[in-house]
Each structure stands twice: as C-alpha cells, then as structure tokens.
Scaffold this active site. Structure first.
Site, short mmCIF file in Angstrom:
data_model
loop_
_atom_site.label_atom_id
_atom_site.label_comp_id
_atom_site.label_asym_id
_atom_site.label_seq_id
_atom_site.Cartn_x
_atom_site.Cartn_y
_atom_site.Cartn_z
N SER A 222 0.85 -1.13 0.11
CA SER A 222 0.17 0.12 0.00
C SER A 222 0.75 1.25 0.16
O SER A 222 1.52 1.43 -0.83
CB SER A 222 -1.02 -0.02 1.14
OG SER A 222 -1.91 0.92 1.04
N ASP B 239 -9.63 -3.60 -5.38
CA ASP B 239 -9.13 -2.87 -4.24
C ASP B 239 -9.90 -1.55 -4.51
O ASP B 239 -9.81 -0.61 -5.45
CB ASP B 239 -7.67 -2.59 -4.75
CG ASP B 239 -6.91 -2.03 -3.73
OD1 ASP B 239 -7.22 -1.51 -2.79
OD2 ASP B 239 -5.83 -2.59 -3.56
N HIS C 188 -8.15 -4.76 -1.54
CA HIS C 188 -6.88 -4.34 -0.91
C HIS C 188 -6.24 -5.30 -0.10
O HIS C 188 -5.07 -5.61 0.22
CB HIS C 188 -7.08 -3.23 0.09
CG HIS C 188 -5.90 -2.28 0.28
ND1 HIS C 188 -5.05 -1.65 -0.93
CD2 HIS C 188 -5.17 -1.90 1.40
CE1 HIS C 188 -4.10 -1.25 -0.28
NE2 HIS C 188 -4.29 -0.98 0.90
#
Length: 726
Positions: free
Chosen positions: A578, A663, A698
């Site tokens: 991330s 995501d 995610h």
C-alpha cells in the site's frame, strides 16, 4: 456473481487484442527468459497542470466502477481484462518451475496454524463471547455462552455456511443489542469495503427483513433495542460522509439523516462509549477531529458537539463517570490526557490528567474505576503504564525482549482491577495475558500455538539496532534470525517497512515468517520516518514536503545492514504494501542497485494522478498527508518522487507486484500501469511479474488460509532468486 462472470471471461478470452508480446533473445539459465512477456498498448494521454505536461501512455487502463460492474464489458473494459489476463498468465509461466516450492511453502505456513482454534472469551452483559474454527474450515464460527454453569454454546454466525457460495466473503463488525436478543452484523462480498448490515434474532435464529446497504461496516445500537445508527458511503469516492438512524421494521429509504459531513477532506464514523452511556459521531481528517455525543437512552434527542473542529487540533474521546476523557494534541505535540465535565466540554474546560512530555508519545488510554491504563510509546516501543487515579502505584509492565509489541485488548469491565493485554515480539507468538494492576501478578490465558514440533522461541535471536540516516538521525531497526545463521555477504535478508500516516511498523511475531528464517533469511523491520515510532515528530518529518525522508531512511537502513555485514546488495530484498508499496517504488527509482529483489504489494505508485483526481477513494482527506497537487509546490514535490512518473530507462532489480481488481484503497490500475511502464523502459532482463487477484481487493483473499497462497508466492519469488529449491 459479476466477479465470477469476469473470471470466466478471463479464462476464455484471447488477450492479444490489448497486448502484443516480445520474445527476449537471451535465454541463459532463468526459465522466464524463454517466455514471451506482455507489452501493453500505448495510448498517449496528456495530463496538464501548472504549465507542466505529463504523458501517460497507460491512462486507458483506468475503469470506472460502473464499467467494472457491467454485465457485459465494453471495449475498454475488455482491453483491461485482456491485459490483466496476460500479466497473470506470464506470472504463472515465469513462476511455473516454483509451483512445487510454492505448494510446500503454503503447506508449511498453513500447517503451523492450529485448525481447531478459538479466541480467548471476553465477558459482556451476562455473556461470554468468542470465535472458533473447526478443522478444515476457512471461516470462523461466532459464538457466545451465558455466564452460567453448564450453559450451552450459541452459534450466532456460522461463517463456513454463510461463505460457501461466495468467491469472497468478509464479515465486518458485529454488535448485540442491550437486551442481548438481536445481532447486527455486516458483510462484504465484493472486497470494496462497502458492507450490507443484516439483523438476526438470536432467540429464534430468524433473520429480520431489515437490510442496510452501502455502509461502512458497523451498526451501533441505542439502548432502546430497536434503533441503530450507521455510516453510509459516497458511491463514487467511498468516503463515509453520512450518519443515518434506522428503526427496525422500517425500510432503509425511511432512515433519518442525523449528520452529513460536507467537508470532502473529512470522513465520519459512529461508535458507543465504553460506558455504553453515549453514542458518539466522529469526523476526522489527517490534522483535525470533531466529536458529537448523544445519550444512548434518547436516540431521538439532539446531538451536541464536544469541541468544534479547528485546524491542527486532534482529539480522541471516551467517557467515565461525570467526565469525558480526551487524548489531545492541544499544546502537546506528543499528546496529553485531559478531562472535562460532561456538562462543559469545550477546550477551555479541559484540565490535565497526564501532561505533555517531549520524549513520550501518548497513544491510547483505558479508564477503570480505580485505575488508569496508558498506552505510551517510549524509545520507539509500545509500553503499558498503570496508575491509580490518585497517582499511587504508578508503574510500567516490564518486558525482556529487545523489540516487542504490547497493547490493551478487550476490557469491558470498569470495576475490575484486572487488565487484559496482548504481547508479542519477533520471537514470541502473540499472547493474551491478564494482569492484576494492584499486585502485578499476571496469567497467560493463551499463547498462539505454532503447530510444529521443532518450533521453540529459543531457537531465534532478536536484535534492536540503529542506523544513522544521511541527516544524522538515528533510525531503529528490529531484526530476527535463527540461531546459528552466519551473517555475511551471502546471507539473504528481507527488509520491510511502511512509513506513512503515522502508522508504526511493529515488531510482531508471524509464524509464516518461520519459512524464511528456517532457511537462513534474516528478517528486518526499518522504523523509518513517516511512522510514529519515535514520537509525533517522527511522523511529521516523513510527510508532505518532508516525505522523501521516508525513502532515504529506508535506503540508509539497507546500506547500514550491508555495512554491518548482515548481507549484501546481491542478497538483500525489500518488501512493502500500500503506502509501503509507494516506498518500494520510490527506493527502486532512487537506489535500484541496492536490492536483488523487491515485493511491492498493492502499491500506491501513481501519486500525482491519484491525488489530482478527487473522485478516487481516499484522495480528498489525504491532502494533509501527501499535499494537494493543485498547489504547484506540492505538485512539483510529488512529481519528483512519484514512482510511476519517475520510471527511467535503467536497470531495475527483480520485482513481484501484487494487486486486486476490486481494490478500493489503491486502484488496480496503479500497479498495472506501473508494470507496463517498467517493462517498456527498463534496460535489464531481470524478472518482472504481477499477480492480480480478480476476486479480491486491498486486503487480499478472504478466509483463514487462502491469503497464504500469495505469501507463498512472495517467498518462492525470493527463494528462487537465492537458488533455493525447497
């Protein structure tokens, strides 16, 4: 399901429409060099700002949610699906020779997890609550028992049964009404973090007809057992911007809007005070917070503001007795604890309970009837401090590991002198412990079981070191390795970090990491600026126009480990996800020769374009983290480090990139564009692959075990580069 349709489509679609292939002439020994790599089509898009023009050849990869959810893909969607298919197929072929290794690693990792496990129960309102797993099950059973002798187990939610027809299934937050009769729980079946809240009668087992769609995942009960409050999301940006009140038995369309957060840099949420006395609506962004409260016994009453929002004023709140207790940065960079009467809540009424300290960060607090528990960060480590309200018996719980994580867990009983806390370190599995705050006696309720007869925490060594950054700052490094491992230039080492949002990289135990440690890897965590390990200044020195400190700190930690003889550039690997994926992208551009391989998970790499587009989730309320590129100064600074914008014609190390098609945090097109541009410009013939999970977002796969397939892929990627076959 639409996701199943897309998956089937990907299997049968020829991907040559959106991508052509090129065959690399140099076959050498690496198997992937004989495989045709995908090359994405180029469609030049001019992106103009502040008199500057960027050319994005892969802008076409961006799809809207409407396009992704369409039953029949349009031409652009088809091109994107074709390209992602090509990348996945190339990854499968390039890593085909490691399939046996991946399976062995997966079996190892999953094999260490106790299959028929359960959590430590906690007591609340006459019941004991816990989750448990049955052998062979990927999802949990959510259970409770009455606090009576020989009481029978009630299975509130049967995870395996609920998830059986879904490719992705995540149960969000759960809450029980005050009379113990009704359960509110949320479910996400897409992995976009847009939850549907359902209600279940726990006495009859029947489902209520009420369904609350497009929520943030929680429903908070008023004390009347029929009214709940929840946050809804903007359908485009996914920002939680509204709080609604729902009365059971009515349609969602009739729900009353009780709060609308109109400032696009803020998001809102709702919770109940630990005392169960008050409902709390919070609004927050990077530099400011604001809370409203309402007596939970009067759900139709008027909400009152604790302290109106101000720029750079942050505060968190809880309730006990006649006071609200507030952790705040008002005149306190490292935060202080204050209290204020419930009848007079604005800042001029705040009085110190724990004053500000320059060298200690106050992270959290838990009030009890006779004790106050503080979560403090001292010398970069999370500590637990305990004191009586009159200041007596003020002490810290002592720990012996050089690097560790300690934290209060579920403590719902105000009247007790027993604190329940968690503890873990790089060598110690996570433990749940009860601590007598008066006598200092403690009892381990449970230590995570590592199902491996050869495992012993005594087989591993943990260290805490400090690298000197280029500006003279000392940056902590926590590392672990197996006893007997030789530390030299041939030793493989994995360096991990995150370094954003003030989120600290914690030295916690992961049984999956044993698969690397037992094969001779050193695992290191760099506690770089952008986190909050060393205090609030650590965060502030790694954001906005100081963001590059995050990247140079990581590089300096890597060079320090090489200099100290732990490894060499030929055997060092980097990993981050991330915002940590942004870190990976930045250090790849700045110092590509320092790493033999890099794993960038769901990487935030197209910084300028994402922060310029306020329709993308997370953008508007992250301006105070990264800066607003509509301001020329921030635009130019972001552009100077944005990984996608700084890909050059030069040699890069071996790379594995991971992403998820659904995501909501870092859109799939960022890593997809990045790998396309890297493949276009890089001058080396090192391995470059991307794993795009078409069913997830995610956080990766749902369930207990499936996520470890990607872990096994990442480990096999590094081990294969080390020549390890098993």
């Amino acid at each position: 399901m639409k996701t199943k349709f897309i998956y089937s489509l990907l299997i049968f679609t020829m991907f040559f429409m959106a991508c052509k292939t090129e065959k690399k002439p140099d076959l050498e020994l690496e198997p992937y060099k004989s495989i045709e790599a995908p090359v994405a089509k180029k469609v030049a898009e001019e992106l103009k700002a502040h008199g500057d023009t960027r050319i994005d050849n892969y802008f076409w990869m961006r799809l809207s949610d409407k396009q992704k959810n369409a039953e029949t893909p349009d031409a652009q969607t088809q091109d994107v699906l074709d390209y992602l298919t090509a990348e996945n197929q190339y990854k499968d072929e390039a890593m085909k020779h490691t399939e046996g290794l991946q399976k062995k690693l997966y079996d190892e990792i999953v094999g260490r997890i106790k299959k028929d496990d359960s959590s430590v129960p906690y007591n609340d309102n006459g019941y004991s609550y816990y989750t448990r797993y049955e052998k062979g099950m990927d999802y949990a059973l959510y259970c409770r028992k009455k606090l009576e002798d020989d009481s029978e187990e009630e299975i509130m939610l049967n995870g395996p049964e609920l998830a059986k027809d879904h490719a992705y299934y995540a149960i969000g937050r759960r809450s029980v009404s005050a009379d113990n009769k009704l359960l509110a729980y949320s479910v996400d079946t897409v992995s976009r973090r847009r939850y549907v809240v359902y209600f279940k009668n726990l006495e009859s087992g029947e489902m209520l007809s009420d369904e609350l769609k497009n929520t943030g995942g929680g429903a908070v009960w008023a004390n009347d057992n029929k009214t709940v409050f929840y946050a809804s999301k903007d359908p485009i940006t996914l920002r939680q911007d509204k709080i609604y009140k729902h009365v059971l038995g009515t349609d969602q369309s009739e729900d009353e809007l009780v709060f609308h957060e109109k400032d696009e840099t803020f998001s809102c949420f709702i919770f109940k005070s630990r005392s169960d006395k008050y409902l709390m609506i919070g609004s927050s962004q990077t530099l400011s917070t604001e809370y409203r409260y309402l007596d939970a016994n009067t759900p139709n009453g008027e909400w009152k503001i604790i302290q109106p929002r101000e720029r750079d004023l942050e505060y968190d709140i809880d309730h006990y007795g006649d006071h609200f207790y507030i952790r705040t940065n008002l005149d306190a960079k490292n935060f202080r604890l204050v209290k204020t009467p419930v009848t007079a809540t604005t800042k001029e009424n705040w009085t110190d309970v724990i004053p500000h300290r320059e060298d200690i960060l106050l992270q959290d607090f838990v009030p009890f009837k006779e004790h106050l528990v503080l979560q403090e960060r001292v010398n970069g480590l999370r500590t637990i401090r305990i004191m009586k309200w009159n200041g007596d018996n003020d002490h810290y719980i002592e720990f012996s590991d050089p690097a560790y994580v300690s934290y209060p867990t579920t403590n719902l009983d105000f009247g007790t002198n027993i604190l329940r806390y968690g503890y873990t370190s790089l060598t110690t599995p996570n433990s749940t412990i009860e601590y007598n705050m008066d006598t200092k006696e403690q009892k381990v309720l449970k230590e995570e079981e590592v199902v491996d007869p050869n495992f012993s925490k005594d087989n591993y060594v943990s260290e805490r070191l400090y690298a000197t950054a280029r500006d003279g700052v000392k940056v902590p490094i926590s590392l672990v390795y197996k006893k007997g491992v030789e530390r030299n230039a041939n030793t493989p080492l994995l360096l991990y970090s995150y370094g954003s949002y003030g989120s600290s990289t914690e030295p916690f135990f992961r049984s999956s990491m044993l698969s690397l440690l037992d094969r001779g890897f050193v695992y290191a965590m760099a506690h770089i600026r952008g986190g909050q390990e060393m205090g609030r200044h650590w965060y502030e020195d790694g954001k906005l126009l100081k963001k590059k400190n995050t990247f140079t700190d990581f590089i300096d930690c890597g060079e320090f480990l090489v200099k100290e003889g732990f490894t060499s550039a030929e055997h060092m690997y980097a990993m981050g996800g991330s915002a940590g994926g942004l870190l990976m992208g930045a250090v790849l551009n700045m110092k590509p020769e320092l790493w033999n391989g890099v794993v960038a998970a769901v990487p935030f790499v197209d910084v300028v374009s994402t922060m310029m587009d306020e329709t993308i989730p997370l953008t508007t309320f992250e301006f105070d983290e990264w800066g607003n590129p509509k301001n020329k100064e921030y635009y130019e600074y972001m552009k100077s480090y944005s990984p996608y914008d700084n890909v050059e014609a030069k040699a890069y190390p071996n790379m594995l990139i991971t992403t998820g098609y659904w995501d909501s945090q870092v859109q799939y097109w960022e890593p997809a564009k990045w790998i396309a541009k890297l493949r276009e410009l890089k001058t080396d013939d090192n391995l470059l692959i991307m794993d795009c999970d078409m069913e997830t977002g995610h956080g990766g796969a749902s369930g207990r075990f499936q996520r470890y397939k990607r872990t096994a892929l990442s480990y096999a990627f590094m081990m294969d580069l080390e020549g390890m076959k098993e």
